[in-house]
Design a protein around this motif. Structure first.
Motif, PDB file in Angstrom:
ATOM      1  N   GLY A  19       0.820  -1.194   0.000  1.00  0.00           N
ATOM      2  CA  GLY A  19       0.000   0.000   0.000  1.00  0.00           C
ATOM      3  C   GLY A  19       0.861   1.253   0.000  1.00  0.00           C
ATOM      4  O   GLY A  19       1.996   1.252  -0.493  1.00  0.00           O
ATOM      5  N   GLU A  23       0.131   3.245   6.198  1.00  0.00           N
ATOM      6  CA  GLU A  23      -1.193   2.617   6.336  1.00  0.00           C
ATOM      7  C   GLU A  23      -1.203   1.669   7.533  1.00  0.00           C
ATOM      8  O   GLU A  23      -2.236   1.522   8.194  1.00  0.00           O
ATOM      9  N   THR A  83      -8.580  -8.880   6.282  1.00  0.00           N
ATOM     10  CA  THR A  83      -7.789  -7.860   5.603  1.00  0.00           C
ATOM     11  C   THR A  83      -6.592  -7.456   6.457  1.00  0.00           C
ATOM     12  O   THR A  83      -6.492  -7.824   7.634  1.00  0.00           O
ATOM     13  N   GLU A  95     -10.358   0.944  -0.308  1.00  0.00           N
ATOM     14  CA  GLU A  95      -9.736   0.496  -1.551  1.00  0.00           C
ATOM     15  C   GLU A  95      -8.724  -0.617  -1.281  1.00  0.00           C
ATOM     16  O   GLU A  95      -8.664  -1.602  -2.025  1.00  0.00           O
ATOM     17  N   ARG A  96      -7.961  -0.472  -0.202  1.00  0.00           N
ATOM     18  CA  ARG A  96      -6.991  -1.507   0.139  1.00  0.00           C
ATOM     19  C   ARG A  96      -7.698  -2.775   0.615  1.00  0.00           C
ATOM     20  O   ARG A  96      -7.239  -3.892   0.364  1.00  0.00           O
ATOM     21  N   CYS A  97      -8.808  -2.617   1.319  1.00  0.00           N
ATOM     22  CA  CYS A  97      -9.581  -3.796   1.738  1.00  0.00           C
ATOM     23  C   CYS A  97     -10.057  -4.583   0.524  1.00  0.00           C
ATOM     24  O   CYS A  97      -9.990  -5.822   0.505  1.00  0.00           O
ATOM     25  N   GLN A  99      -8.672  -4.643  -2.359  1.00  0.00           N
ATOM     26  CA  GLN A  99      -7.480  -5.262  -2.933  1.00  0.00           C
ATOM     27  C   GLN A  99      -7.127  -6.547  -2.177  1.00  0.00           C
ATOM     28  O   GLN A  99      -6.744  -7.555  -2.792  1.00  0.00           O
ATOM     29  N   ASP A 100      -7.274  -6.537  -0.861  1.00  0.00           N
ATOM     30  CA  ASP A 100      -6.990  -7.725  -0.058  1.00  0.00           C
ATOM     31  C   ASP A 100      -7.979  -8.850  -0.357  1.00  0.00           C
ATOM     32  O   ASP A 100      -7.597 -10.030  -0.415  1.00  0.00           O
ATOM     33  N   SER A 149      -4.457   4.942  -5.973  1.00  0.00           N
ATOM     34  CA  SER A 149      -4.889   3.868  -5.075  1.00  0.00           C
ATOM     35  C   SER A 149      -3.961   2.665  -5.101  1.00  0.00           C
ATOM     36  O   SER A 149      -3.899   1.896  -4.136  1.00  0.00           O
TER      37      SER A 149
END
Length: 378
Positions: A19, A23, A83, A95-97, A99-100, A149
């Motif tokens: 990321g 974060e 996550t 957005e990262r969640c 992605q996970d 992102s």
């Protein structure tokens, strides 16, 4: 002393996509993020139908969810996805969640599964709707704070079906709807509007439609006030310290949804219990960074909203609703119904609160599991 209750599962730790700075803490963890997948598979391994139901939540650890064992026993494998933000949402971004979740889906497909059923329970519903919306029509090239992102379309393999179960509207709408409308000053909680104090004997439930409407207007205004401050403060920090600058802050009194006060809700009309959680040191959205606020909490700025994202998907949907869940109030369900459009064929109702009791409501859980398996495998 009784023995320790252990649930046999198979766990995998997946290397996640990197990321942006800060974060996670410490930096060594942020530079090596992981996604945990707990698998509940029948003894024979992957069934011939090669279908699996996956459940995730932005921050709550979901391994051991009471629906997994019944689904597994009925022949539907399940996966719990944790996550990188599990247990701490102070710097979380949606957005990262997503992605996970995509990392886990790619792993499951490499393992041999061909069909993915998204099991969207509670706050996991909006996350998985966001995931599927981006998988079908990728738009999240940037975070709400303006930075790239890091998401790519290939990170997000599309799923095949979606189950909504105990679903609420998403983190931003849910927080807005629980903000204590009486708070006038975020820095001085002694300054309140008594006419909107739901805990005052002068405003005792049941609340009139006019009172609820005034509460909703003030909740929206409080949400906007906080968001305006966040944007201004972030701009100030970026100008002084650079594009990755951030800061933490606290939002008090976030447990005051008028719908909580119903006798049928999870709180069973216990005003003292609702008040205690409203005043607690921990709570929904209590601790947040500026950037995280924009991604997960800021209504109309967060890119993750359950009904909005639902409307951007095309896969079949099953909706299961607990009657005693204040998050499933008709006013909230209407948004989901409109978003599903022609895919909405009615809700399947159960006489239960948000969290079904695995012992007392075992029969309901089995019945709900049958609905999910029938939907997933047809």
């Amino acid at each position: 002393m009784s023995g320790v209750n252990a649930l046999p599962i198979h766990s995998y730790l997946l290397r996640a996509e990197n990321g942006l700075p800060h974060e996670l803490y410490p930096p060594a963890v942020n530079n090596n993020p992981t996604v945990r997948v707990d698998l509940y598979e029948p003894d024979g391994g992957i069934p011939d139908h090669k279908t699996i139901a996956i459940f995730s939540h932005p921050t709550v650890p979901v391994a051991g969810f009471y629906m997994f064992e019944p689904l597994k026993a009925m022949g539907l494998p399940c996966a719990a996805i944790a996550t990188r933000f599990v247990g701490n949402d102070a710097t979380l971004n949606m957005e990262r969640c997503a992605q996970d979740v995509g990392t886990a889906v790619r792993f499951l497909k490499e393992r041999g599964y061909e069909k993915i059923v998204l099991l969207g329970f509670s706050g996991g519903a909006s996350l998985l709707c966001f995931y599927q919306a981006q998988a079908e029509n990728f738009t999240a090239t940037h975070l709400p704070d303006g930075r790239p992102s890091g998401l790519l379309p290939e990170h997000l393999p599309a799923a095949d079906k979606l189950v909504l179960f105990g679903h609420h509207l998403g983190r931003s709408q849910t927080l807005r709807n629980v903000l204590d409308a009486s708070v006038l000053d975020e820095n001085d909680l002694s300054k309140i509007d008594p006419s909107l104090d739901m805990f005052s004997s002068e405003n005792a439930p049941p609340f009139s439609d006019e009172f609820v409407a005034r509460v909703r207007a003030r909740q929206a205004a409080r949400m906007q006030r906080i968001t305006n401050w966040v944007k201004a403060r972030l701009a100030q920090l970026e100008a002084e310290y650079g594009p990755d600058a951030d800061e933490a802050f606290v939002v008090h009194r976030t447990n005051a949804d008028p719908f909580m006060f119903a006798e049928t809700s999870d709180f069973k009309g216990d005003v003292d219990a609702i008040r205690a959680m409203n005043l607690a040191g921990n709570g929904l959205g209590r601790f947040s960074s500026l950037r995280s606020w924009l991604s997960q909490w800021a209504t109309d700025i967060s890119q993750a909203d359950g009904p909005t994202d639902m409307a951007r998907t095309s896969i079949p949907v099953l909706s299961i609703v607990q009657k005693g869940d204040h998050r499933a109030h008709p006013d909230y369900l209407r948004q989901w119904e409109d978003a599903m459009g022609d895919r909405f064929t009615g809700h399947h109702y159960f006489d239960a609160t948000h969290y079904m009791d695995p012992k007392e409501q075992r029969a309901m859980i089995i019945e709900a599991a049958k609905l999910i398996v029938g939907f997933a495998l047809r």
